[in-house]
Design a protein around this motif. Structure first.
Motif, PDB file in Angstrom:
ATOM      1  N   SER A 131       0.813  -1.209   0.000  1.00 56.52           N
ATOM      2  CA  SER A 131       0.000   0.000   0.000  1.00 56.52           C
ATOM      3  C   SER A 131       0.848   1.261   0.000  1.00 56.52           C
ATOM      4  O   SER A 131       0.466   2.267  -0.600  1.00 56.52           O
ATOM      5  N   LYS A 132       1.997   1.236   0.658  1.00 52.91           N
ATOM      6  CA  LYS A 132       2.799   2.459   0.714  1.00 52.91           C
ATOM      7  C   LYS A 132       3.430   2.797  -0.636  1.00 52.91           C
ATOM      8  O   LYS A 132       3.892   3.923  -0.847  1.00 52.91           O
ATOM      9  N   PHE A 133       3.460   1.844  -1.576  1.00 48.17           N
ATOM     10  CA  PHE A 133       4.014   2.090  -2.895  1.00 48.17           C
ATOM     11  C   PHE A 133       2.934   2.257  -3.967  1.00 48.17           C
ATOM     12  O   PHE A 133       3.243   2.462  -5.132  1.00 48.17           O
ATOM     13  N   GLY A 134       1.672   2.123  -3.603  1.00 51.04           N
ATOM     14  CA  GLY A 134       0.603   2.297  -4.561  1.00 51.04           C
ATOM     15  C   GLY A 134      -0.123   0.996  -4.848  1.00 51.04           C
ATOM     16  O   GLY A 134       0.079  -0.029  -4.184  1.00 51.04           O
ATOM     17  N   THR A 135      -0.978   1.037  -5.862  1.00 50.82           N
ATOM     18  CA  THR A 135      -1.802  -0.111  -6.239  1.00 50.82           C
ATOM     19  C   THR A 135      -1.339  -0.644  -7.582  1.00 50.82           C
ATOM     20  O   THR A 135      -1.476   0.034  -8.611  1.00 50.82           O
ATOM     21  N   PHE A 136      -0.801  -1.864  -7.575  1.00 52.09           N
ATOM     22  CA  PHE A 136      -0.267  -2.462  -8.796  1.00 52.09           C
ATOM     23  C   PHE A 136       0.008  -3.939  -8.534  1.00 52.09           C
ATOM     24  O   PHE A 136       0.157  -4.363  -7.383  1.00 52.09           O
ATOM     25  N   PRO A 137       0.088  -4.766  -9.581  1.00 51.78           N
ATOM     26  CA  PRO A 137       0.436  -6.178  -9.398  1.00 51.78           C
ATOM     27  C   PRO A 137       1.937  -6.345  -9.143  1.00 51.78           C
ATOM     28  O   PRO A 137       2.758  -5.765  -9.849  1.00 51.78           O
ATOM     29  N   VAL A 138       2.273  -7.107  -8.125  1.00 52.75           N
ATOM     30  CA  VAL A 138       3.668  -7.449  -7.851  1.00 52.75           C
ATOM     31  C   VAL A 138       3.946  -8.800  -8.495  1.00 52.75           C
ATOM     32  O   VAL A 138       3.267  -9.786  -8.213  1.00 52.75           O
ATOM     33  N   LEU A 139       4.915  -8.863  -9.369  1.00 48.76           N
ATOM     34  CA  LEU A 139       5.198 -10.090 -10.106  1.00 48.76           C
ATOM     35  C   LEU A 139       5.993 -11.062  -9.253  1.00 48.76           C
ATOM     36  O   LEU A 139       6.946 -10.682  -8.564  1.00 48.76           O
ATOM     37  N   GLN A 140       5.592 -12.339  -9.321  1.00 49.33           N
ATOM     38  CA  GLN A 140       6.243 -13.399  -8.569  1.00 49.33           C
ATOM     39  C   GLN A 140       6.493 -14.585  -9.494  1.00 49.33           C
ATOM     40  O   GLN A 140       5.638 -14.904 -10.332  1.00 49.33           O
ATOM     41  N   PRO A 141       7.628 -15.260  -9.367  1.00 50.36           N
ATOM     42  CA  PRO A 141       7.890 -16.426 -10.225  1.00 50.36           C
ATOM     43  C   PRO A 141       7.199 -17.676  -9.700  1.00 50.36           C
ATOM     44  O   PRO A 141       6.966 -17.822  -8.497  1.00 50.36           O
ATOM     45  N   THR A 142       6.855 -18.586 -10.623  1.00 52.16           N
ATOM     46  CA  THR A 142       6.357 -19.898 -10.208  1.00 52.16           C
ATOM     47  C   THR A 142       7.246 -21.041 -10.696  1.00 52.16           C
ATOM     48  O   THR A 142       7.257 -22.111 -10.132  1.00 52.16           O
ATOM     49  N   PHE A 143       7.970 -20.824 -11.783  1.00 57.71           N
ATOM     50  CA  PHE A 143       8.948 -21.789 -12.270  1.00 57.71           C
ATOM     51  C   PHE A 143       8.380 -23.165 -12.594  1.00 57.71           C
ATOM     52  O   PHE A 143       8.804 -24.182 -12.071  1.00 57.71           O
ATOM     53  N   ALA A 144       7.364 -23.172 -13.445  1.00 58.28           N
ATOM     54  CA  ALA A 144       6.966 -24.421 -14.094  1.00 58.28           C
ATOM     55  C   ALA A 144       7.853 -24.550 -15.332  1.00 58.28           C
ATOM     56  O   ALA A 144       7.745 -23.774 -16.260  1.00 58.28           O
ATOM     57  N   ILE A 145       8.762 -25.499 -15.338  1.00 59.41           N
ATOM     58  CA  ILE A 145       9.850 -25.499 -16.308  1.00 59.41           C
ATOM     59  C   ILE A 145       9.616 -26.516 -17.421  1.00 59.41           C
ATOM     60  O   ILE A 145       9.398 -27.695 -17.165  1.00 59.41           O
ATOM     61  N   THR A 146       9.646 -26.043 -18.655  1.00 58.13           N
ATOM     62  CA  THR A 146       9.728 -26.945 -19.809  1.00 58.13           C
ATOM     63  C   THR A 146      10.946 -26.520 -20.626  1.00 58.13           C
ATOM     64  O   THR A 146      12.055 -26.877 -20.297  1.00 58.13           O
ATOM     65  N   SER A 147      10.731 -25.760 -21.695  1.00 61.07           N
ATOM     66  CA  SER A 147      11.872 -25.279 -22.470  1.00 61.07           C
ATOM     67  C   SER A 147      11.500 -23.985 -23.168  1.00 61.07           C
ATOM     68  O   SER A 147      10.329 -23.715 -23.412  1.00 61.07           O
TER      69      SER A 147
END
Length: 322
Positions: free
Chosen positions: A19-35
């Protein structure tokens, strides 16, 4: 260096922005790995930089030939030479590509769509997209969204109205590289995000205004950091500008915060200034497992703008200015 045989599927799930930085999506990795898919086609008649592996466009991921990227020394471009003519030309081409691609950025478009547009526009000019194959990087530009500081890999993630996105692109043409980037705001970006972009633009201009023969390279970082702090932002020190010409990256290294880099500017020096400003006081980034994507530790947003400049006899010329 990229891990072999990686593709990050559904790579960017969202959590609520702090909230102190505003309203926006924070990106997070999930790492489902293929190629990773094969790199986009480049016609064989377009010259490649020397760092692109000979089998880069045919080998499976993880099976590329190893190409040592040699440490280059600082080397200016003689003013009035063919080299100056060519570096000005390719820098102008980079500027034009960024301007064209910026017109397609909108909600719903994917970062992969943006990369495709960058790639096809560069190829149409008979140039090579410099990032493609650099240390096996799989795409033709980087796309860094919201809390990604730099080196985001384009994929199928669609842009949202609340996003900011940096597009960083470089061209190789007639033996020289042209490099530029900008951060774009989507229509629903909040005031805190807009303020970040405006401050980052101004920080870049302050860095440019510092440049002239006889000035110290480290003066750029001092001026930018002082400005950022006055406006409540921090400057990431993990990335730097760099000398550029017939090499993609070479000294001098242009840090955008206080630093101890030696040397003074002289006519013919050609380099980039590309500050990454971060919301709040913690500018540190952490690297995802893809080996490229650097995100803020705090989850705050980061923005970056970049120009390629040439030191002249009496000042500085911004070769990528729109």
């Amino acid at each position: 260096m990229l891990r072999s045989s990686l593709k990050l599927l559904n790579r960017y799930p969202y959590v609520a922005g702090p909230s102190k930085f505003g309203t926006f999506p924070v990106l997070q990795p999930t790492f489902a790995i293929t190629s990773y898919p094969q790199p986009r086609h480049v016609p064989s008649e377009i010259p490649r930089p020397e760092y692109v592996p000979g089998n880069f466009f045919t080998a499976d991921w993880g099976e590329h030939e190893h190409v040592e990227i040699e440490e280059a020394s600082a080397e200016g471009i003689p003013l009035g030479s063919q080299g100056e003519t060519r570096v000005r030309e390719v820098a102008g081409m980079a500027r034009d590509v960024l301007r064209e691609v910026g017109q397609i950025i909108r909600p719903g478009i994917t970062t992969n769509d943006i990369d495709k547009a960058v790639h096809e526009t560069i190829i149409s000019k008979g140039a090579y997209p410099s990032p493609l194959g650099y240390s096996s990087f799989p795409r033709s530009c980087t796309t860094s969204v919201n809390n990604v500081i730099a080196h985001g890999i384009p994929d199928e993630r669609s842009l949202l109205p609340e996003d900011i996105i940096n597009v960083d692109l470089t061209l190789f043409y007639k033996g020289y590289h042209g490099d530029t980037s900008a951060t774009f705001q989507l229509p629903a970006v909040d005031k805190q995000g807009r303020d970040l972009l405006e401050a980052t633009k101004e920080a870049l201009e302050i860095g440019i205004q510092t440049c002239r023969p006889g000035k110290r390279y480290k003066d750029i970082g001092q001026e930018i950091e002082d400005f950022a702090k006055r406006h409540g932002f921090s400057v990431n020190g993990q990335f730097s500008g760099h000398g550029i010409g017939n090499r993609f990256h070479r000294p001098p290294w242009i840090f955008h915060c206080r630093n101890d880099e030696q040397g003074v500017m002289k006519p013919g020096d050609c380099f980039t200034i590309e500050p990454c400003l971060v919301q709040g006081r913690n500018s540190r980034g952490q690297l995802w497992d893809d080996g490229w994507t650097m995100v803020t530790e705090s989850g705050a947003r980061s923005a970056q703008f970049e120009h390629q400049v040439l030191i002249t006899e009496d000042g500085v010329n911004v070769m990528t200015r729109i």
